[in-house]
Design a protein around this motif. Structure first.
Motif, PDB file in Angstrom:
ATOM      1  N   CYS A   8      37.181  50.729  55.187  1.00 46.71           N
ATOM      2  CA  CYS A   8      36.981  49.732  56.237  1.00 46.71           C
ATOM      3  C   CYS A   8      38.266  49.560  57.045  1.00 46.71           C
ATOM      4  CB  CYS A   8      36.527  48.420  55.626  1.00 46.71           C
ATOM      5  SG  CYS A   8      34.864  48.535  54.903  1.00 46.71           S
ATOM      6  N   PRO A   9      38.126  49.359  58.360  1.00 45.10           N
ATOM      7  CA  PRO A   9      39.282  49.446  59.254  1.00 45.10           C
ATOM      8  C   PRO A   9      40.312  48.332  59.130  1.00 45.10           C
ATOM      9  CG  PRO A   9      37.316  48.804  60.467  1.00 45.10           C
ATOM     10  CD  PRO A   9      36.866  49.184  59.103  1.00 45.10           C
ATOM     11  N   THR A  10      39.915  47.149  58.672  1.00 47.87           N
ATOM     12  CA  THR A  10      40.875  46.050  58.535  1.00 47.87           C
ATOM     13  C   THR A  10      40.634  45.332  57.217  1.00 47.87           C
ATOM     14  OG1 THR A  10      39.465  44.355  59.568  1.00 47.87           O
ATOM     15  CG2 THR A  10      40.830  45.712  61.039  1.00 47.87           C
ATOM     16  N   ARG A  11      41.586  44.517  56.809  1.00 48.58           N
ATOM     17  CA  ARG A  11      41.448  43.775  55.557  1.00 48.58           C
ATOM     18  C   ARG A  11      40.327  42.749  55.624  1.00 48.58           C
ATOM     19  NH1 ARG A  11      47.664  42.504  53.495  1.00 48.58           N
ATOM     20  NH2 ARG A  11      48.271  44.694  53.179  1.00 48.58           N
ATOM     21  N   ARG A  12      40.044  42.265  56.815  1.00 50.60           N
ATOM     22  CA  ARG A  12      38.983  41.276  56.973  1.00 50.60           C
ATOM     23  C   ARG A  12      37.595  41.926  56.984  1.00 50.60           C
ATOM     24  NH1 ARG A  12      40.552  36.224  58.444  1.00 50.60           N
ATOM     25  NH2 ARG A  12      42.762  35.939  58.971  1.00 50.60           N
ATOM     26  N   SER A  13      37.565  43.236  57.077  1.00 50.35           N
ATOM     27  CA  SER A  13      36.300  43.963  57.075  1.00 50.35           C
ATOM     28  C   SER A  13      36.100  44.579  55.693  1.00 50.35           C
ATOM     29  CB  SER A  13      36.328  45.063  58.143  1.00 50.35           C
ATOM     30  OG  SER A  13      35.122  45.797  58.139  1.00 50.35           O
TER      31      SER A  13
ATOM     32  N   TYR B 200      31.172  47.900  61.134  1.00 54.88           N
ATOM     33  CA  TYR B 200      31.598  49.269  61.432  1.00 54.88           C
ATOM     34  C   TYR B 200      30.812  50.287  60.626  1.00 54.88           C
ATOM     35  CZ  TYR B 200      35.530  46.762  63.429  1.00 54.88           C
ATOM     36  OH  TYR B 200      36.303  45.901  64.169  1.00 54.88           O
TER      37      TYR B 200
ATOM     38  N   ARG C 162      37.346  41.716  65.862  1.00 50.21           N
ATOM     39  CA  ARG C 162      37.215  42.733  66.907  1.00 50.21           C
ATOM     40  C   ARG C 162      35.767  43.129  67.158  1.00 50.21           C
ATOM     41  NH1 ARG C 162      41.119  47.594  65.533  1.00 50.21           N
ATOM     42  NH2 ARG C 162      40.163  47.316  63.479  1.00 50.21           N
TER      43      ARG C 162
ATOM     44  N   ASP D 130      34.491  41.757  61.895  1.00 52.65           N
ATOM     45  CA  ASP D 130      35.752  41.027  61.951  1.00 52.65           C
ATOM     46  C   ASP D 130      35.921  40.484  63.364  1.00 52.65           C
ATOM     47  OD1 ASP D 130      36.454  43.229  63.483  1.00 52.65           O
ATOM     48  OD2 ASP D 130      37.715  44.135  61.934  1.00 52.65           O
TER      49      ASP D 130
END
Length: 238
Positions: A54-59, A85, A80, A78
């Motif tokens: 997953c692209p970010t820690r929140r995702s 995603y 963004r 998230d």
């Protein structure tokens, strides 16, 4: 003979190139996976492979899917992109891609990377380009599935038959005897559960008002007021 061998080599190279382009052509809004995210080892569980994708820690990971050649992860949204995603990775480690989802519809997840559309359900992964299907693979395994959606039959029910056509997956469920017809659209847009009206050897019938569903080992036929509105060949019968 030499001419045939040359054509065979060219065909193999073309197919290999097409497969690579599926996951190695990120455009605006899509990010290529790093080498550390492209571990395609078939000995690792697909859910574990997906954990770091997953692209970010929140995702975080919502769902994972495995086909014969790819792992697909659906990540939560998230700041963004609220929808989440789509993350695809080739099992052989040749590449991967991360694309923002454009639609969630039941068990169907869709992402767009320019003119390439990725659609995954619990039954298939389909990739199309300019409206033409360039990849279609059956789902071998999935995590995060709702029990009913993933298997057709409910917990503690027996599954007597699972049949697949071009557009549907049908399950015949029950206890000691067959009792229910469960039809699910592969695109995730529809599901119906009906009591069986009758059943015999490799033939099951269910009725919903004026609509009649008949499943045999050879075909699925749906009629309405006596007129056939759907007829599809059974591809798999288990």
């Amino acid at each position: 003979m030499q001419h045939k061998l040359t054509n065979s080599k060219v065909l193999k190279l073309a197919l290999a190139s097409a497969g690579a382009l599926l996951f190695l052509a990120p455009s605006l809004g899509a990010n290529a996976l790093s080498n550390s995210q492209q571990d395609g080892s078939e000995n690792r569980d697909s859910f574990l492979v997906a954990q770091g994708n997953c692209p970010t820690r929140r995702s975080t990971v919502d769902r994972t899917f495995e086909t014969p050649n790819y792992y697909v992860t659906i990540c939560s949204g998230d700041s963004r992109n609220s929808l989440g995603y789509y993350v695809g990775a080739a099992k052989d480690g040749s590449g991967g891609i991360t694309v923002p989802l454009t639609r969630r519809s039941g068990d169907r997840y869709i992402a767009a990377n320019g003119n390439t559309i990725y659609a995954v359900t619990p039954y298939e992964l389909r990739v199309s380009q300019n409206g033409r299907t360039i990849l279609n693979e059956r789902i071998l395994a999935a995590s995060g599935d709702d029990t009913v959606s993933a298997r057709g039959c409910r917990n503690r029910e027996s599954t007597f038959v699972t049949a697949e056509t071009a557009s549907y997956v049908i399950s015949i469920c029950g206890g000691d005897l067959p009792g229910s017809y469960v039809g699910e659209s592969k695109n995730g847009n529809g599901r119906i559960r009906l009591p069986l009206q009758s059943y015999g050897r490799d033939r099951f019938a269910a009725v919903n008002g004026d609509t009649r569903y008949v499943l045999t080992r050879n075909e699925l036929r749906v009629t309405q007021n006596g007129q056939t509105i759907l007829r599809e060949t059974v591809r798999n019968w288990n």
